[in-house]
Scaffold this active site. Structure first.
Site, PDB file in Angstrom:
ATOM      1  N   ASP A  29       0.861  -1.182   0.000  1.00  0.00           N
ATOM      2  CA  ASP A  29       0.000   0.000   0.000  1.00  0.00           C
ATOM      3  C   ASP A  29       0.905   1.243   0.000  1.00  0.00           C
ATOM      4  O   ASP A  29       1.870   1.324   0.750  1.00  0.00           O
ATOM      5  CB  ASP A  29      -0.902  -0.007   1.245  1.00  0.00           C
ATOM      6  CG  ASP A  29      -2.020   1.014   1.135  1.00  0.00           C
ATOM      7  OD1 ASP A  29      -3.189   0.586   1.137  1.00  0.00           O
ATOM      8  OD2 ASP A  29      -1.729   2.230   1.052  1.00  0.00           O
ATOM      9  N   HIS A  93     -10.161  -5.409  -2.940  1.00  0.00           N
ATOM     10  CA  HIS A  93      -8.831  -5.634  -2.355  1.00  0.00           C
ATOM     11  C   HIS A  93      -8.952  -5.968  -0.881  1.00  0.00           C
ATOM     12  O   HIS A  93      -9.880  -5.520  -0.200  1.00  0.00           O
ATOM     13  CB  HIS A  93      -7.920  -4.421  -2.555  1.00  0.00           C
ATOM     14  CG  HIS A  93      -8.510  -3.124  -2.112  1.00  0.00           C
ATOM     15  ND1 HIS A  93      -9.392  -2.411  -2.893  1.00  0.00           N
ATOM     16  CD2 HIS A  93      -8.354  -2.404  -0.978  1.00  0.00           C
ATOM     17  CE1 HIS A  93      -9.745  -1.308  -2.261  1.00  0.00           C
ATOM     18  NE2 HIS A  93      -9.140  -1.277  -1.087  1.00  0.00           N
TER      19      HIS A  93
HETATM   20  P1  5GP Z   1      -9.884   1.460   0.474  1.00  0.00           P
HETATM   21  O1  5GP Z   1     -10.474   1.523  -0.927  1.00  0.00           O
HETATM   22  O2  5GP Z   1      -9.832   0.051   1.010  1.00  0.00           O
HETATM   23  O3  5GP Z   1     -10.551   2.412   1.416  1.00  0.00           O
HETATM   24  O4  5GP Z   1      -8.380   1.963   0.401  1.00  0.00           O
HETATM   25  C1  5GP Z   1      -7.603   1.884  -0.765  1.00  0.00           C
HETATM   26  C2  5GP Z   1      -6.154   1.718  -0.384  1.00  0.00           C
HETATM   27  O5  5GP Z   1      -5.402   1.762  -1.589  1.00  0.00           O
HETATM   28  C3  5GP Z   1      -5.593   2.829   0.528  1.00  0.00           C
HETATM   29  O6  5GP Z   1      -4.982   2.224   1.657  1.00  0.00           O
HETATM   30  C4  5GP Z   1      -4.589   3.557  -0.355  1.00  0.00           C
HETATM   31  O7  5GP Z   1      -3.445   4.003   0.340  1.00  0.00           O
HETATM   32  C5  5GP Z   1      -4.240   2.517  -1.394  1.00  0.00           C
HETATM   33  N1  5GP Z   1      -3.899   3.087  -2.684  1.00  0.00           N
HETATM   34  C6  5GP Z   1      -4.620   4.008  -3.387  1.00  0.00           C
HETATM   35  N2  5GP Z   1      -4.013   4.295  -4.558  1.00  0.00           N
HETATM   36  C7  5GP Z   1      -2.894   3.550  -4.596  1.00  0.00           C
HETATM   37  C8  5GP Z   1      -1.858   3.411  -5.568  1.00  0.00           C
HETATM   38  O8  5GP Z   1      -1.846   4.040  -6.625  1.00  0.00           O
HETATM   39  N3  5GP Z   1      -0.853   2.545  -5.277  1.00  0.00           N
HETATM   40  C9  5GP Z   1      -0.831   1.820  -4.121  1.00  0.00           C
HETATM   41  N4  5GP Z   1       0.190   0.985  -3.925  1.00  0.00           N
HETATM   42  N5  5GP Z   1      -1.794   1.913  -3.179  1.00  0.00           N
HETATM   43  C10 5GP Z   1      -2.812   2.781  -3.421  1.00  0.00           C
END
Ligand code: 5GP
Length: 130
Positions: A29, A93
């Site tokens: 992440d 995810h």
């Molecule tokens: P959620 O959708 O579960 O609330 O969070 C999405 C997760 O994806 C977050 O923890 C954020 O930091 C991560 N994230 C968002 N965009 C990117 C990206 O471009 N690359 C990576 N490696 N992680 C990402």
């Protein structure tokens, strides 16, 4: 339009890759809540995790199981926590988070890693993934 995670799988956006199988992919992440925060995704772009078909859902969790073992081996922790949110990125995810205590599963807290630290960690996890 492809999700940001589909672009990562396609190699169009860089990531710190941890593991890959035919149908699943794991990477660090980019905004980790603790060091060792890994995302496991199906390559197929489905927004809501509970909309995955049964075989792919089972495969994703079996994959996350294997990745979690690598996280536990590499990142000192009491247990690896698992969470599904999906409110930010519309591509299913699973978050894997090494925990010392309950407070480590706090999605409002973040740690900073340098590119070198991300890279070294991803390499260690990739080696530990079996
Ligand atoms: P959620 O959708 O579960 O609330 O969070 C999405 C997760 O994806 C977050 O923890 C954020 O930091 C991560 N994230 C968002 N965009 C990117 C990206 O471009 N690359 C990576 N490696 N992680 C990402």
């Amino acid at each position: 339009m492809a999700s940001i995670f589909s672009k990562i799988v396609a190699g169009e956006i860089p990531c710190y890759k941890v593991a890959e199988t035919d149908n699943c992919f794991a990477f660090l992440d980019i905004n980790p809540v603790v060091r060792g925060h890994v995302l496991c995704i199906p390559k197929q772009e489905v927004d809501y995790i509970f909309d995955l078909d049964d075989p792919l859902y089972d495969e994703l969790f079996a994959f996350a199981h294997r990745v979690a073992r690598a996280v536990k081996q590499v990142c000192p922790c009491r247990k690896v926590g698992m969470a599904v949110l999906g409110l930010e990125v519309p591509h299913a995810h699973v978050h894997l988070i090494p925990m010392q205590n309950e407070g480590d599963m706090n999605f409002h807290h973040h740690v900073q890693l340098t590119p070198d630290e991300f890279s070294t960690l991803a390499d260690q996890l990739a080696k530990a993934f079996q």
